[in-house]
Write a protein that holds these residues in place. Structure first.
Motif, PDB file in Angstrom:
ATOM      1  N   GLN A 206       0.812  -1.220   0.000  1.00 20.91           N
ATOM      2  CA  GLN A 206       0.000   0.000   0.000  1.00 20.91           C
ATOM      3  C   GLN A 206       0.848   1.274   0.000  1.00 20.91           C
ATOM      4  O   GLN A 206       0.454   2.271  -0.574  1.00 20.91           O
ATOM      5  CB  GLN A 206      -0.957  -0.008   1.193  1.00 20.91           C
ATOM      6  CG  GLN A 206      -2.043  -1.069   1.079  1.00 20.91           C
ATOM      7  CD  GLN A 206      -2.924  -0.817  -0.147  1.00 20.91           C
ATOM      8  OE1 GLN A 206      -3.526   0.228  -0.286  1.00 20.91           O
ATOM      9  NE2 GLN A 206      -2.984  -1.788  -1.036  1.00 20.91           N
ATOM     10  N   ILE A 207       1.997   1.228   0.678  1.00 17.44           N
ATOM     11  CA  ILE A 207       2.906   2.366   0.714  1.00 17.44           C
ATOM     12  C   ILE A 207       4.311   1.859   0.434  1.00 17.44           C
ATOM     13  O   ILE A 207       4.817   0.993   1.142  1.00 17.44           O
ATOM     14  CB  ILE A 207       2.865   3.077   2.078  1.00 17.44           C
ATOM     15  CG1 ILE A 207       1.455   3.572   2.371  1.00 17.44           C
ATOM     16  CG2 ILE A 207       3.878   4.227   2.121  1.00 17.44           C
ATOM     17  CD1 ILE A 207       1.233   4.011   3.795  1.00 17.44           C
TER      18      ILE A 207
ATOM     19  N   PHE B  33       2.158  15.458   5.717  1.00 22.53           N
ATOM     20  CA  PHE B  33       2.440  14.202   5.029  1.00 22.53           C
ATOM     21  C   PHE B  33       1.406  13.143   5.392  1.00 22.53           C
ATOM     22  O   PHE B  33       0.870  12.462   4.514  1.00 22.53           O
ATOM     23  CB  PHE B  33       3.846  13.713   5.388  1.00 22.53           C
ATOM     24  CG  PHE B  33       4.156  12.342   4.881  1.00 22.53           C
ATOM     25  CD1 PHE B  33       4.340  12.101   3.530  1.00 22.53           C
ATOM     26  CD2 PHE B  33       4.266  11.272   5.761  1.00 22.53           C
ATOM     27  CE1 PHE B  33       4.620  10.824   3.058  1.00 22.53           C
ATOM     28  CE2 PHE B  33       4.553  10.007   5.313  1.00 22.53           C
ATOM     29  CZ  PHE B  33       4.738   9.773   3.950  1.00 22.53           C
ATOM     30  N   ALA B  34       1.115  12.994   6.668  1.00 13.93           N
ATOM     31  CA  ALA B  34       0.147  11.982   7.113  1.00 13.93           C
ATOM     32  C   ALA B  34      -1.227  12.242   6.507  1.00 13.93           C
ATOM     33  O   ALA B  34      -1.903  11.303   6.060  1.00 13.93           O
ATOM     34  CB  ALA B  34       0.067  11.963   8.638  1.00 13.93           C
ATOM     35  N   LYS B  35      -1.649  13.489   6.458  1.00 11.83           N
ATOM     36  CA  LYS B  35      -2.932  13.839   5.859  1.00 11.83           C
ATOM     37  C   LYS B  35      -2.932  13.529   4.362  1.00 11.83           C
ATOM     38  O   LYS B  35      -3.879  12.932   3.845  1.00 11.83           O
ATOM     39  CB  LYS B  35      -3.218  15.331   6.092  1.00 11.83           C
ATOM     40  CG  LYS B  35      -4.434  15.867   5.382  1.00 11.83           C
ATOM     41  CD  LYS B  35      -5.694  15.532   6.128  1.00 11.83           C
ATOM     42  CE  LYS B  35      -6.887  16.290   5.558  1.00 11.83           C
ATOM     43  NZ  LYS B  35      -7.818  15.456   4.844  1.00 11.83           N
TER      44      LYS B  35
ATOM     45  N   TYR C 196       8.128   8.945   6.986  1.00 10.43           N
ATOM     46  CA  TYR C 196       7.146   7.902   7.270  1.00 10.43           C
ATOM     47  C   TYR C 196       7.281   7.416   8.719  1.00 10.43           C
ATOM     48  O   TYR C 196       6.281   7.253   9.428  1.00 10.43           O
ATOM     49  CB  TYR C 196       7.306   6.744   6.289  1.00 10.43           C
ATOM     50  CG  TYR C 196       6.314   5.645   6.490  1.00 10.43           C
ATOM     51  CD1 TYR C 196       4.999   5.776   6.035  1.00 10.43           C
ATOM     52  CD2 TYR C 196       6.661   4.475   7.153  1.00 10.43           C
ATOM     53  CE1 TYR C 196       4.066   4.761   6.228  1.00 10.43           C
ATOM     54  CE2 TYR C 196       5.738   3.464   7.348  1.00 10.43           C
ATOM     55  CZ  TYR C 196       4.450   3.609   6.887  1.00 10.43           C
ATOM     56  OH  TYR C 196       3.530   2.611   7.090  1.00 10.43           O
ATOM     57  N   GLN C 197       8.515   7.196   9.163  1.00 14.87           N
ATOM     58  CA  GLN C 197       8.746   6.763  10.545  1.00 14.87           C
ATOM     59  C   GLN C 197       8.259   7.815  11.546  1.00 14.87           C
ATOM     60  O   GLN C 197       7.660   7.466  12.554  1.00 14.87           O
ATOM     61  CB  GLN C 197      10.234   6.466  10.771  1.00 14.87           C
ATOM     62  CG  GLN C 197      10.693   5.207  10.092  1.00 14.87           C
ATOM     63  CD  GLN C 197      12.202   5.019  10.172  1.00 14.87           C
ATOM     64  OE1 GLN C 197      12.967   5.986  10.236  1.00 14.87           O
ATOM     65  NE2 GLN C 197      12.627   3.768  10.156  1.00 14.87           N
TER      66      GLN C 197
ATOM     67  N   SER D  11       4.522   9.292  15.646  1.00 11.51           N
ATOM     68  CA  SER D  11       3.608  10.331  16.147  1.00 11.51           C
ATOM     69  C   SER D  11       2.164   9.854  16.222  1.00 11.51           C
ATOM     70  O   SER D  11       1.289  10.585  16.664  1.00 11.51           O
ATOM     71  CB  SER D  11       3.688  11.572  15.249  1.00 11.51           C
ATOM     72  OG  SER D  11       4.981  12.106  15.252  1.00 11.51           O
ATOM     73  N   GLY D  12       1.909   8.627  15.760  1.00 10.17           N
ATOM     74  CA  GLY D  12       0.558   8.074  15.793  1.00 10.17           C
ATOM     75  C   GLY D  12      -0.353   8.662  14.741  1.00 10.17           C
ATOM     76  O   GLY D  12      -1.582   8.572  14.866  1.00 10.17           O
ATOM     77  N   LEU D  13       0.209   9.228  13.693  1.00  7.26           N
ATOM     78  CA  LEU D  13      -0.601   9.870  12.660  1.00  7.26           C
ATOM     79  C   LEU D  13      -0.991   8.923  11.525  1.00  7.26           C
ATOM     80  O   LEU D  13      -1.907   9.229  10.774  1.00  7.26           O
ATOM     81  CB  LEU D  13       0.148  11.087  12.088  1.00  7.26           C
ATOM     82  CG  LEU D  13       0.460  12.173  13.123  1.00  7.26           C
ATOM     83  CD1 LEU D  13       1.374  13.231  12.528  1.00  7.26           C
ATOM     84  CD2 LEU D  13      -0.828  12.796  13.624  1.00  7.26           C
ATOM     85  N   ILE D  14      -0.300   7.805  11.417  1.00  3.85           N
ATOM     86  CA  ILE D  14      -0.658   6.779  10.424  1.00  3.85           C
ATOM     87  C   ILE D  14      -0.534   5.398  11.044  1.00  3.85           C
ATOM     88  O   ILE D  14       0.078   5.231  12.069  1.00  3.85           O
ATOM     89  CB  ILE D  14       0.179   6.854   9.130  1.00  3.85           C
ATOM     90  CG1 ILE D  14       1.676   6.819   9.395  1.00  3.85           C
ATOM     91  CG2 ILE D  14      -0.186   8.095   8.354  1.00  3.85           C
ATOM     92  CD1 ILE D  14       2.496   6.761   8.126  1.00  3.85           C
TER      93      ILE D  14
END
Length: 108
Positions: A4-5, A74-76, A99-100, A105-108
């Motif tokens: 997916q990523i 980035f997460a958004k 990405y890390q 940060s719990g954003l993804i």
């Protein structure tokens, strides 16, 4: 089909059709134009991606210092972008760090 990523190094406009054929739906470019000589221009990548049917975003991030606002952006963007998506930069290390940071940060 790709994951997916996918985090990757610099791609070139002539690769966009192949990436679409591999199943990618989107590209996220983390580079500023002219970081190094010979680097493909954002506008050329965007045009090639569009021609290949890929969604394309440019989110230039300084690889030396990543700030929370950039991680949040980035997460958004990653959340809103059709998957599978390839996130790329010069060597792949900036994509990996960003990405890390978003994961930690719990954003993804």
């Amino acid at each position: 089909m790709p994951s997916q990523i996918t985090l990757y190094k610099q791609i070139h406009p002539n690769q966009c059709t192949s990436l679409a054929n591999l199943g990618f739906k989107s590209l996220i470019n983390l580079r500023f134009d002219d970081e190094i000589d010979g680097q493909p221009k954002n506008c050329d990548l965007a045009a090639s991606a569009k021609q290949a049917g890929l969604v394309y975003h440019n989110l230039p991030i300084d690889g030396e210092s990543i700030h929370l606002i950039e991680v949040q952006s980035f997460a958004k963007l990653l959340s809103d972008t059709p998957k599978p998506v390839m996130v790329f930069c010069g060597t792949g290390s900036r994509a990996k760090r960003l990405y890390q940071c978003a994961c930690i940060s719990g954003l993804i």
